[in-house]
Scaffold this motif. Sequence first.
Motif, short mmCIF file in Angstrom:
data_model
loop_
_atom_site.label_atom_id
_atom_site.label_comp_id
_atom_site.label_asym_id
_atom_site.label_seq_id
_atom_site.Cartn_x
_atom_site.Cartn_y
_atom_site.Cartn_z
N ALA A 134 75.74 -9.96 -5.01
CA ALA A 134 76.31 -11.29 -4.74
C ALA A 134 75.84 -12.25 -5.83
CB ALA A 134 75.88 -11.77 -3.37
N ARG A 135 76.66 -12.43 -6.85
CA ARG A 135 76.28 -13.25 -8.01
C ARG A 135 76.72 -14.69 -7.80
NH1 ARG A 135 78.39 -14.96 -12.93
NH2 ARG A 135 80.43 -14.05 -12.46
N CYS A 136 75.77 -15.58 -7.74
CA CYS A 136 76.06 -17.00 -7.55
C CYS A 136 76.81 -17.55 -8.76
CB CYS A 136 74.75 -17.75 -7.35
SG CYS A 136 74.93 -19.54 -7.37
N THR A 137 77.90 -18.28 -8.50
CA THR A 137 78.68 -18.89 -9.58
C THR A 137 78.70 -20.41 -9.51
OG1 THR A 137 80.70 -18.66 -8.25
CG2 THR A 137 80.18 -16.87 -9.79
N GLY A 138 78.27 -20.98 -8.41
CA GLY A 138 78.25 -22.43 -8.29
C GLY A 138 78.12 -22.85 -6.84
N PHE A 139 78.21 -24.15 -6.60
CA PHE A 139 78.09 -24.64 -5.23
C PHE A 139 78.75 -26.01 -5.13
CE2 PHE A 139 74.62 -26.54 -7.47
CZ PHE A 139 74.47 -27.79 -6.90
N GLU A 140 78.99 -26.42 -3.90
CA GLU A 140 79.47 -27.77 -3.59
C GLU A 140 78.64 -28.28 -2.43
OE1 GLU A 140 83.47 -27.08 -2.51
OE2 GLU A 140 84.21 -26.80 -4.56
N GLN A 141 78.38 -29.59 -2.45
CA GLN A 141 77.64 -30.17 -1.34
C GLN A 141 78.32 -31.42 -0.83
OE1 GLN A 141 73.70 -31.41 -2.53
NE2 GLN A 141 74.37 -31.98 -4.58
N VAL A 146 76.40 -27.55 2.61
CA VAL A 146 76.56 -27.03 1.25
C VAL A 146 77.35 -25.73 1.30
CG1 VAL A 146 74.37 -25.78 1.34
CG2 VAL A 146 75.31 -26.44 -0.88
N THR A 147 78.14 -25.50 0.27
CA THR A 147 78.91 -24.27 0.14
C THR A 147 78.49 -23.55 -1.13
OG1 THR A 147 80.82 -25.20 1.30
CG2 THR A 147 81.21 -23.25 -0.06
N LEU A 148 78.06 -22.32 -1.00
CA LEU A 148 77.67 -21.50 -2.14
C LEU A 148 78.86 -20.63 -2.54
CD1 LEU A 148 75.43 -20.29 -4.03
CD2 LEU A 148 75.05 -18.59 -2.23
N HIS A 149 79.18 -20.62 -3.81
CA HIS A 149 80.23 -19.75 -4.34
C HIS A 149 79.58 -18.55 -5.02
CE1 HIS A 149 83.55 -22.75 -3.88
NE2 HIS A 149 82.52 -23.59 -3.93
N TYR A 150 80.08 -17.36 -4.70
CA TYR A 150 79.52 -16.17 -5.33
C TYR A 150 80.59 -15.09 -5.47
CZ TYR A 150 79.13 -14.07 -0.61
OH TYR A 150 79.40 -13.57 0.64
N THR A 160 78.50 -20.88 3.70
CA THR A 160 78.20 -22.26 4.04
C THR A 160 76.87 -22.35 4.77
OG1 THR A 160 79.45 -22.11 6.11
CG2 THR A 160 80.62 -22.90 4.15
N GLY A 161 76.18 -23.45 4.57
CA GLY A 161 74.90 -23.66 5.23
C GLY A 161 74.52 -25.12 5.24
N ASP A 162 73.32 -25.37 5.76
CA ASP A 162 72.82 -26.74 5.84
C ASP A 162 72.02 -27.13 4.60
OD1 ASP A 162 73.69 -27.37 8.62
OD2 ASP A 162 72.41 -25.66 9.07
N GLY A 163 71.56 -26.13 3.85
CA GLY A 163 70.78 -26.39 2.64
C GLY A 163 70.85 -25.20 1.72
N LEU A 164 70.53 -25.42 0.46
CA LEU A 164 70.59 -24.36 -0.55
C LEU A 164 69.36 -24.43 -1.44
CD1 LEU A 164 72.05 -22.14 -2.26
CD2 LEU A 164 73.21 -24.02 -3.45
#
Length: 211
Positions: A134-141, A146-150, A160-164
């Motif tokens: 699962a390679r992280c490519t970016g995120f949005e908050q 917060v949303t992690l893109h991978y 999606t989560g409450d913190g990153l």
Amino acid sequence: MNTHTKKPHILIAGGGIGGLTAALALLKRGYDVDVYEQASELREVGAGVQLSANGVRVLHELGVLPALRALACEAEGKEIRLWNSGQSWKLFEVGLESVEKYGFGHYLTYRPDLLAVLAEGVRREKADAIHLNARCTGFEQSASGVTLHYESGGAKHVATGDGLIGADGVHSRIRHGLFGDDKPEYTGMLSWRGVIPMEKLPARMLSLIHI
């Protein structure tokens, strides 16, 4: 009163020693955690690592010190020596002195062993917490989370989560997203690691070696 409050959900980008230590600490505190690691297996680059009393205390609190102790060596003494003269310096306490002063000793261990012990601890708390490939490519908050893109298996995904937490190394996409491009500069400092058979050492350098 609501007795079924949802656990805060924390995402961690990176499954190295830092990421897994953070994951285990948060799980022990009652958070829900998912770790996203780009490698196909958990592995650590490098050879040995030294753990002084403050780090050993953390592993004790996380409940993984007994497992690590079975794989590590507890140092009885340590000296730093100048390569061409043998002049030595004692820089900090190890062995019994460390235990008496700080409550814990000074450990020497193999990095992959430390990583494996942490991974086992994380999986005891949450069996499916670690996501490989699962390679992280970016995120949005946003204000709500917060949303992690991978990327995984050639496809794009989100979590999606409450913190990153960004624990994804020197080329961190999380740090880049927060602070932009950085420009690391080589300091010109380097070190060499070597192993010398004990029988090859001069007598004056054998004072700390016990068989």
